[in-house]
Write a protein that holds these residues in place. Structure first.
Motif, PDB file in Angstrom:
ATOM      1  N   ALA A  33      -1.469  -5.594  67.383  1.00  0.00           N
ATOM      2  CA  ALA A  33      -2.637  -6.077  68.108  1.00  0.00           C
ATOM      3  C   ALA A  33      -2.173  -7.188  69.043  1.00  0.00           C
ATOM      4  CB  ALA A  33      -3.685  -6.609  67.140  1.00  0.00           C
ATOM      5  N   MET A  34      -2.841  -7.300  70.171  1.00  0.00           N
ATOM      6  CA  MET A  34      -2.433  -8.282  71.171  1.00  0.00           C
ATOM      7  C   MET A  34      -3.611  -9.168  71.557  1.00  0.00           C
ATOM      8  SD  MET A  34       0.749  -7.534  71.663  1.00  0.00           S
ATOM      9  CE  MET A  34       1.104  -8.539  73.111  1.00  0.00           C
ATOM     10  N   GLY A  35      -3.272 -10.366  71.969  1.00  0.00           N
ATOM     11  CA  GLY A  35      -4.315 -11.280  72.402  1.00  0.00           C
ATOM     12  C   GLY A  35      -3.853 -12.136  73.560  1.00  0.00           C
ATOM     13  N   TRP A  36      -4.810 -12.584  74.337  1.00  0.00           N
ATOM     14  CA  TRP A  36      -4.569 -13.581  75.387  1.00  0.00           C
ATOM     15  C   TRP A  36      -5.300 -14.860  74.980  1.00  0.00           C
ATOM     16  CZ3 TRP A  36      -1.197 -13.497  79.304  1.00  0.00           C
ATOM     17  CH2 TRP A  36      -0.716 -12.271  79.748  1.00  0.00           C
ATOM     18  N   PHE A  37      -4.596 -15.967  75.071  1.00  0.00           N
ATOM     19  CA  PHE A  37      -5.144 -17.281  74.775  1.00  0.00           C
ATOM     20  C   PHE A  37      -4.961 -18.162  76.004  1.00  0.00           C
ATOM     21  CE2 PHE A  37      -5.637 -17.202  70.109  1.00  0.00           C
ATOM     22  CZ  PHE A  37      -4.991 -16.006  69.821  1.00  0.00           C
ATOM     23  N   ARG A  38      -5.661 -19.291  76.013  1.00  0.00           N
ATOM     24  CA  ARG A  38      -5.426 -20.261  77.072  1.00  0.00           C
ATOM     25  C   ARG A  38      -5.602 -21.674  76.521  1.00  0.00           C
ATOM     26  NH1 ARG A  38     -10.693 -19.033  80.950  1.00  0.00           N
ATOM     27  NH2 ARG A  38     -12.298 -19.962  79.584  1.00  0.00           N
ATOM     28  N   GLN A  39      -4.932 -22.587  77.179  1.00  0.00           N
ATOM     29  CA  GLN A  39      -5.054 -23.992  76.803  1.00  0.00           C
ATOM     30  C   GLN A  39      -5.033 -24.838  78.058  1.00  0.00           C
ATOM     31  OE1 GLN A  39      -2.151 -25.442  73.956  1.00  0.00           O
ATOM     32  NE2 GLN A  39      -3.524 -27.093  73.347  1.00  0.00           N
ATOM     33  N   ALA A  40      -6.106 -25.577  78.248  1.00  0.00           N
ATOM     34  CA  ALA A  40      -6.212 -26.500  79.375  1.00  0.00           C
ATOM     35  C   ALA A  40      -5.757 -27.881  78.922  1.00  0.00           C
ATOM     36  CB  ALA A  40      -7.645 -26.551  79.874  1.00  0.00           C
ATOM     37  N   LYS A  43      -7.303 -30.062  75.987  1.00  0.00           N
ATOM     38  CA  LYS A  43      -8.216 -29.203  75.226  1.00  0.00           C
ATOM     39  C   LYS A  43      -7.437 -28.369  74.209  1.00  0.00           C
ATOM     40  CE  LYS A  43     -11.847 -28.788  78.711  1.00  0.00           C
ATOM     41  NZ  LYS A  43     -12.744 -27.855  79.427  1.00  0.00           N
ATOM     42  N   GLU A  44      -8.160 -27.864  73.229  1.00  0.00           N
ATOM     43  CA  GLU A  44      -7.533 -27.006  72.239  1.00  0.00           C
ATOM     44  C   GLU A  44      -7.323 -25.604  72.806  1.00  0.00           C
ATOM     45  OE1 GLU A  44      -9.221 -29.103  68.139  1.00  0.00           O
ATOM     46  OE2 GLU A  44      -9.668 -27.010  68.585  1.00  0.00           O
ATOM     47  N   ARG A  45      -6.353 -24.929  72.223  1.00  0.00           N
ATOM     48  CA  ARG A  45      -6.120 -23.542  72.615  1.00  0.00           C
ATOM     49  C   ARG A  45      -7.310 -22.691  72.198  1.00  0.00           C
ATOM     50  NH1 ARG A  45      -1.020 -21.280  69.853  1.00  0.00           N
ATOM     51  NH2 ARG A  45      -2.450 -21.151  68.096  1.00  0.00           N
ATOM     52  N   GLU A  46      -7.685 -21.758  73.041  1.00  0.00           N
ATOM     53  CA  GLU A  46      -8.814 -20.888  72.732  1.00  0.00           C
ATOM     54  C   GLU A  46      -8.447 -19.439  73.013  1.00  0.00           C
ATOM     55  OE1 GLU A  46     -12.251 -21.487  75.185  1.00  0.00           O
ATOM     56  OE2 GLU A  46     -11.103 -21.528  77.051  1.00  0.00           O
ATOM     57  N   ILE A  47      -9.055 -18.555  72.246  1.00  0.00           N
ATOM     58  CA  ILE A  47      -8.848 -17.138  72.455  1.00  0.00           C
ATOM     59  C   ILE A  47      -9.643 -16.701  73.674  1.00  0.00           C
ATOM     60  CG2 ILE A  47     -10.693 -16.618  70.799  1.00  0.00           C
ATOM     61  CD1 ILE A  47      -7.561 -14.464  71.347  1.00  0.00           C
ATOM     62  N   VAL A  48      -9.058 -15.864  74.477  1.00  0.00           N
ATOM     63  CA  VAL A  48      -9.718 -15.339  75.667  1.00  0.00           C
ATOM     64  C   VAL A  48     -10.130 -13.884  75.435  1.00  0.00           C
ATOM     65  CG1 VAL A  48      -9.425 -14.764  78.105  1.00  0.00           C
ATOM     66  CG2 VAL A  48      -8.447 -16.889  77.192  1.00  0.00           C
ATOM     67  N   ALA A  49      -9.184 -13.086  74.966  1.00  0.00           N
ATOM     68  CA  ALA A  49      -9.462 -11.667  74.748  1.00  0.00           C
ATOM     69  C   ALA A  49      -8.467 -11.100  73.748  1.00  0.00           C
ATOM     70  CB  ALA A  49      -9.377 -10.894  76.065  1.00  0.00           C
ATOM     71  N   ARG A  50      -8.907 -10.075  73.025  1.00  0.00           N
ATOM     72  CA  ARG A  50      -8.060  -9.408  72.044  1.00  0.00           C
ATOM     73  C   ARG A  50      -8.185  -7.900  72.214  1.00  0.00           C
ATOM     74  NH1 ARG A  50     -10.657 -10.990  66.779  1.00  0.00           N
ATOM     75  NH2 ARG A  50     -12.366 -11.852  67.996  1.00  0.00           N
ATOM     76  N   ALA A  98       1.127 -11.539  69.798  1.00  0.00           N
ATOM     77  CA  ALA A  98       1.165 -10.246  69.104  1.00  0.00           C
ATOM     78  C   ALA A  98       1.077 -10.464  67.607  1.00  0.00           C
ATOM     79  CB  ALA A  98       2.462  -9.506  69.445  1.00  0.00           C
ATOM     80  N   GLY A  99       0.390  -9.551  66.942  1.00  0.00           N
ATOM     81  CA  GLY A  99       0.284  -9.642  65.505  1.00  0.00           C
ATOM     82  C   GLY A  99       0.054  -8.291  64.882  1.00  0.00           C
ATOM     83  N   LYS A 100       0.501  -8.135  63.639  1.00  0.00           N
ATOM     84  CA  LYS A 100       0.302  -6.870  62.930  1.00  0.00           C
ATOM     85  C   LYS A 100      -1.140  -6.710  62.488  1.00  0.00           C
ATOM     86  CE  LYS A 100       4.198  -4.526  62.608  1.00  0.00           C
ATOM     87  NZ  LYS A 100       4.292  -3.106  62.995  1.00  0.00           N
ATOM     88  N   VAL A 101      -1.808  -7.852  62.305  1.00  0.00           N
ATOM     89  CA  VAL A 101      -3.204  -7.825  61.871  1.00  0.00           C
ATOM     90  C   VAL A 101      -4.070  -8.325  63.014  1.00  0.00           C
ATOM     91  CG1 VAL A 101      -4.888  -8.723  60.217  1.00  0.00           C
ATOM     92  CG2 VAL A 101      -2.536  -8.217  59.474  1.00  0.00           C
ATOM     93  N   PHE A 102      -5.140  -7.605  63.285  1.00  0.00           N
ATOM     94  CA  PHE A 102      -6.050  -8.008  64.360  1.00  0.00           C
ATOM     95  C   PHE A 102      -6.554  -9.421  64.108  1.00  0.00           C
ATOM     96  CE2 PHE A 102      -8.187  -6.789  68.089  1.00  0.00           C
ATOM     97  CZ  PHE A 102      -9.493  -7.256  68.067  1.00  0.00           C
ATOM     98  N   ASN A 103      -6.351 -10.281  65.104  1.00  0.00           N
ATOM     99  CA  ASN A 103      -6.776 -11.676  65.047  1.00  0.00           C
ATOM    100  C   ASN A 103      -5.849 -12.560  64.223  1.00  0.00           C
ATOM    101  OD1 ASN A 103      -8.536 -13.546  66.158  1.00  0.00           O
ATOM    102  ND2 ASN A 103      -9.762 -13.670  64.296  1.00  0.00           N
TER     103      ASN A 103
END
Length: 118
Positions: A33-40, A43-50, A98-103
């Motif tokens: 599973a893949m995800g996009w995160f962002r950090q300004a 600010k704390e890192r936040e999930i954008v999309a998975r 990237a992760g083997k488990v979603f989220n």
């Protein structure tokens, strides 16, 4: 082991678009599973999309719904983030993971900077 390299960031005016790419090493990319995160800054890192390994499931943060689209091409070992109607508040360092488990993410890229000017 999975190595991730992001690209596609840059400076864009508000209302513009960018497409981020994240290239992964390894032959097992399609099982992650893949995800996009962002950090300004400040600010704390936040999930954008998975996105799930099969692309069947996609999840977006409320702040980007309708503007951003996550997709993946398992044949190319690449995940994308199409960002439209960009706003100054989208300015951040963007990371793929990237992760083997979603989220649950085990591997991270080094990030690509996105700056949206008003």
């Amino acid at each position: 082991q999975v190595q991730l390299v992001e690209s596609g960031g840059g400076l864009v005016q508000a209302g513009g678009s960018l497409r981020l790419s994240c290239a992964a090493s390894g032959r097992t990319f399609s099982s992650y599973a893949m995800g996009w995160f962002r950090q300004a800054p400040g600010k704390e890192r936040e999930i954008v999309a998975r996105i799930s390994w099969s692309s069947e499931i996609t999840v977006y943060a409320d702040s980007v719904k309708g503007r951003f689209t996550i997709s993946r091409d398992n044949a190319k070992n690449t995940v994308y983030l199409q960002m439209n109607s960009l706003k100054p508040e989208d300015t951040a360092m963007y990371y793929c993971a990237a992760g083997k488990v979603f989220n649950q993410y085990d591997y991270w890229g080094q990030g690509t900077q996105v700056t949206v000017s008003s």
